[in-house]
Write a protein that holds these residues in place. Structure first.
Motif, mmCIF file in Angstrom:
data_model
loop_
_atom_site.group_PDB
_atom_site.id
_atom_site.type_symbol
_atom_site.label_atom_id
_atom_site.label_comp_id
_atom_site.label_asym_id
_atom_site.label_seq_id
_atom_site.Cartn_x
_atom_site.Cartn_y
_atom_site.Cartn_z
ATOM 1 N N ASP B 350 21.142 -23.473 -89.714
ATOM 2 C CA ASP B 350 19.797 -23.777 -90.201
ATOM 3 C C ASP B 350 19.219 -25.063 -89.601
ATOM 4 O O ASP B 350 18.200 -25.546 -90.046
ATOM 5 C CB ASP B 350 19.819 -23.900 -91.727
ATOM 6 C CG ASP B 350 20.875 -24.899 -92.181
ATOM 7 O OD1 ASP B 350 21.618 -25.381 -91.323
ATOM 8 O OD2 ASP B 350 20.937 -25.182 -93.384
ATOM 9 N N SER B 351 19.878 -25.607 -88.575
ATOM 10 C CA SER B 351 19.436 -26.928 -88.128
ATOM 11 C C SER B 351 18.462 -26.914 -86.953
ATOM 12 O O SER B 351 17.648 -27.806 -86.816
ATOM 13 C CB SER B 351 20.646 -27.791 -87.779
ATOM 14 O OG SER B 351 21.297 -27.250 -86.669
ATOM 15 N N ARG B 355 12.500 -20.554 -88.356
ATOM 16 C CA ARG B 355 12.855 -19.736 -89.519
ATOM 17 C C ARG B 355 12.521 -18.255 -89.314
ATOM 18 O O ARG B 355 13.278 -17.370 -89.700
ATOM 19 C CB ARG B 355 12.139 -20.240 -90.777
ATOM 20 C CG ARG B 355 12.690 -21.560 -91.282
ATOM 21 C CD ARG B 355 14.152 -21.359 -91.699
ATOM 22 N NE ARG B 355 14.835 -22.631 -91.821
ATOM 23 C CZ ARG B 355 14.870 -23.340 -92.931
ATOM 24 N NH1 ARG B 355 14.253 -22.928 -93.983
ATOM 25 N NH2 ARG B 355 15.523 -24.479 -92.957
ATOM 26 N N SER B 375 26.836 -24.774 -92.731
ATOM 27 C CA SER B 375 25.585 -25.450 -93.040
ATOM 28 C C SER B 375 25.836 -26.629 -93.966
ATOM 29 O O SER B 375 26.748 -26.609 -94.786
ATOM 30 C CB SER B 375 24.619 -24.473 -93.717
ATOM 31 O OG SER B 375 23.482 -25.169 -94.185
ATOM 32 N N THR B 380 19.716 -22.656 -97.892
ATOM 33 C CA THR B 380 18.851 -22.031 -96.895
ATOM 34 C C THR B 380 19.258 -20.599 -96.581
ATOM 35 O O THR B 380 18.468 -19.832 -96.067
ATOM 36 C CB THR B 380 18.865 -22.840 -95.578
ATOM 37 O OG1 THR B 380 20.224 -23.041 -95.216
ATOM 38 C CG2 THR B 380 18.173 -24.167 -95.736
#
Lengths: 198, 416
Positions: B350-351, B355, B375, B380
């Protein structure tokens, strides 16, 4: 454990043997120390005697107590067939099969540029002399089937073929008793290439 | 073997609607799914590790579908993926020196993975690795086939815009599975190159016959590499185009092109050409002390519109979307080649990612594959259509708690 410098020296000496790591060296060291006095002395004297009586054969470079060795002087051995091996221990392995009736030539290693071992470090000139003068009709390249052994075999083939003898290589493939599932693709591929009719 | 239903791949039933039709790019269809092979047994059931970085895991059980390894930075999340890389026959994506992976004060490490078809292990002793399956020594290639994993980690972020080595390695990984004998040819090539380099850089003038031995090996194995890379690129290009279109990349269709000075020389002529170049280049390469020509210098370019090098045009975001597409294509090709869906190991998922692209990526993954995500922000994951699974909380190399991801989602929903 308390400081035992003599035991540490013994372990360091044992670790220099092929296939012996720190754990095996420690086990062997303890086993040696727990031996009876007579048994330990017999071991020491057998090492001393073997070292003093064995030498390399001036013809084939294998280990012998008589020079030339028994294989080189045996009139029943086929002098037209010569097996080239890396080390003297390989001669013993091939002799145990009782299948090979030719003679031997020990190279004393294999080509390994990464370790600085080149043709001049091996008994290559002696091999070429024997092939040129001893009526050798077939040279069997029995070096190990690893990168260094393969390179050595190819190098020798380049040097030997112009001299006329038939140059052959030990067959490569699956070991007896192996499971196909665990074989790597190189071995399987060579087994397929070298398949034979039954 | 129990037949598992073929995965429903994203298509007309996708929540994002049908995939765009791009000329020359085959779409995955229901017919493809129906023909999908029976799925194999490759997922990670449990993981143990001692002496490897900070990991202290004892037969820790993983979910067959989704596993989210969560925790603050520096707790060992990426170490889990690195351990899986080594046990599955790959090199570390962080270091080329195995000694660097040992925990302080350790001289050896062991990583063990339980799979449905047996226990796979990697033993790291004195900087060397041994691969084992059910206690028997196997090669890295066999380990990779037993536990196929597609990784997406921080080290991949420079694949498109960085130097050629990263792209070459990515293509080589695929070729190792798709092209029979590729791994053996690669290994032979690298060993022969190292030996020839040593002869070229030595003090004494090298023996011509000795050089020829290694040049023959380089030419034979090098020709196999050239053919293997061309074949792998030909398989990867349409799959990559399809996935890039699905992720709405403006750069589809795409062609992966292996770049070298052999041009379009037919495969049958490559070996002789390479041998001739090694022979002719001896004096120049003796001066340089190394081999200057051959497949180890190849580049792999991603071309759009015939000859547009995407790396020179794409923004950072577009490059990352193409990397997601490359990963999906790799998953699809490995699934087809191995008759099993590979595990996906996605570090810090998720970095760095857009999205929307990430949601499309998740939706395009096969439904029967195991997924490992790491994560620092576990919440997320709820936005991704990945199915159910387990959250593993990581602290100082240990899993300190495991709970169902559904519970997390519920809690999160109630707290909003």
């Amino acid at each position: 454990m308390a400081a035992l410098p003599s035991f540490d020296r013994l372990m360091a000496a044992l670790e220099r043997l092929p296939g012996i790591g720190p754990k095996s060296a420690r086990r062997m060291g303890h086993a040696l120390l727990s031996m009876g006095e007579a048994e330990a002395e017999a071991l020491v004297s057998s090492i001393t005697e073997a070292r003093s009586r064995t030498r390399t054969c001036s013809i084939c470079r294998s280990l012998t107590e008589e020079d030339p060795c028994r294989v080189c002087t045996d009139p029943t051995r086929d002098a037209r067939l010569l097996a080239v091996v890396e080390d003297a221990a390989d001669v013993e392995v091939l002799e145990k099969t009782r299948e090979f009736r030719g003679r031997y030539h020990v190279l004393g290693g294999a080509l390994a540029p990464l370790r600085g071992i080149g043709p001049d470090d091996l008994h290559v000139d002696g091999l070429l002399s024997r092939v040129a003068s001893d009526g050798v009709e077939e040279v069997l390249l029995a070096t190990n089937p690893n990168v260094e052994g393969e390179a050595t075999a190819l190098y020798l083939a380049r040097r030997l073929k112009p001299m006329g003898p038939r140059v052959t290589r030990l067959a490569l493939g699956l070991p007896v008793g192996a499971a196909l599932e665990f074989a790597d693709e190189v071995t399987l591929s060579r087994s397929l290439t070298g398949r034979r009719e039954i | 073997m129990t037949a598992v239903p073929a995965p429903v791949l994203a298509g007309s039933d996708s929540p994002h609607g049908p995939r765009p039709s791009v000329p020359g790019i085959p779409l995955r269809t229901q017919g493809d799914d129906a023909a999908a092979p029976e799925r194999g047994k490759g997922s990670v059931q449990s993981l143990s590790s001692t002496g490897f970085r900070n990991l202290q895991l004892t037969r820790h059980a993983l979910h067959p579908r989704l596993n989210l390894i969560a925790g603050p930075n520096g707790q060992g999340k990426t170490n889990v993926l690195e351990a899986l890389a080594l046990v599955s026959g790959r090199v570390s994506f962080r270091t080329s020196e195995l000694l660097d992976t040992l925990a302080p004060g350790h001289r050896e490490a062991a990583i063990t993975v339980g799979t449905e078809a047996g226990v796979l292990a990697a033993s790291l002793v004195e900087g060397k690795r041994a691969q084992l399956l059910e206690g028997r020594r196997i090669t890295r290639a066999v380990a990779a086939r037993h536990l196929p994993i597609v990784f997406l980690t921080g080290s991949d972020l420079t694949r498109l815009a960085g130097g050629p080595a990263d792209r070459r390695r990515a293509l080589d990984r695929l070729a190792a599975v798709l092209v029979p004998g590729y791994t053996a040819a690669y290994s032979r090539y690298e060993k022969a190159r190292a030996s020839r380099n040593r002869l070229l850089s030595g003090r004494r003038s090298p023996d011509a016959d000795e050089l020829s031995v290694y040049e023959d090996a380089l030419a034979q194995s090098g020709a196999s590499l050239v053919a293997g890379r061309r074949a792998a690129a030909a398989r990867l290009s349409p799959a990559l185009s399809r996935e890039a279109a699905h992720l709405s990349s403006p750069y589809a269709p795409l062609v992966l092109s292996v770049q070298n000075d052999l041009g379009s020389l037919p495969e049958s002529a490559v070996e002789a050409e390479l041998r001739s170049r090694f022979l002719e280049g001896r004096s120049r390469e003796r001066a340089a002390g190394r081999t200057l020509t051959g497949p180890h210098r190849d580049d792999v370019l991603l071309l759009a519109d015939g000859n547009l090098d995407v790396a020179t045009r794409a923004s950072a975001g577009e490059s990352r979307t193409l990397l997601l597409a490359w990963t999906l294509a790799e998953v699809a090709l490995l699934t087809e080649a191995l008759s099993r869906t590979p595990v996906l190991a996605f570090d810090d998922f998720d970095s760095e990612w857009d999205r929307t692209a990430l949601a499309h990526f998740a939706e395009a993954l096969p439904l029967d594959g195991q997924i490992l995500l790491t994560s620092a922000r576990p919440e997320t994951v709820q936005s991704l259509p990945l199915g159910d699974g387990l959250l593993h909380r990581m602290e100082k190399g240990r899993i300190t708690g495991t709970e169902a991801l559904g519970a997390i989602r519920s809690r999160r929903l109630y707290s909003v």
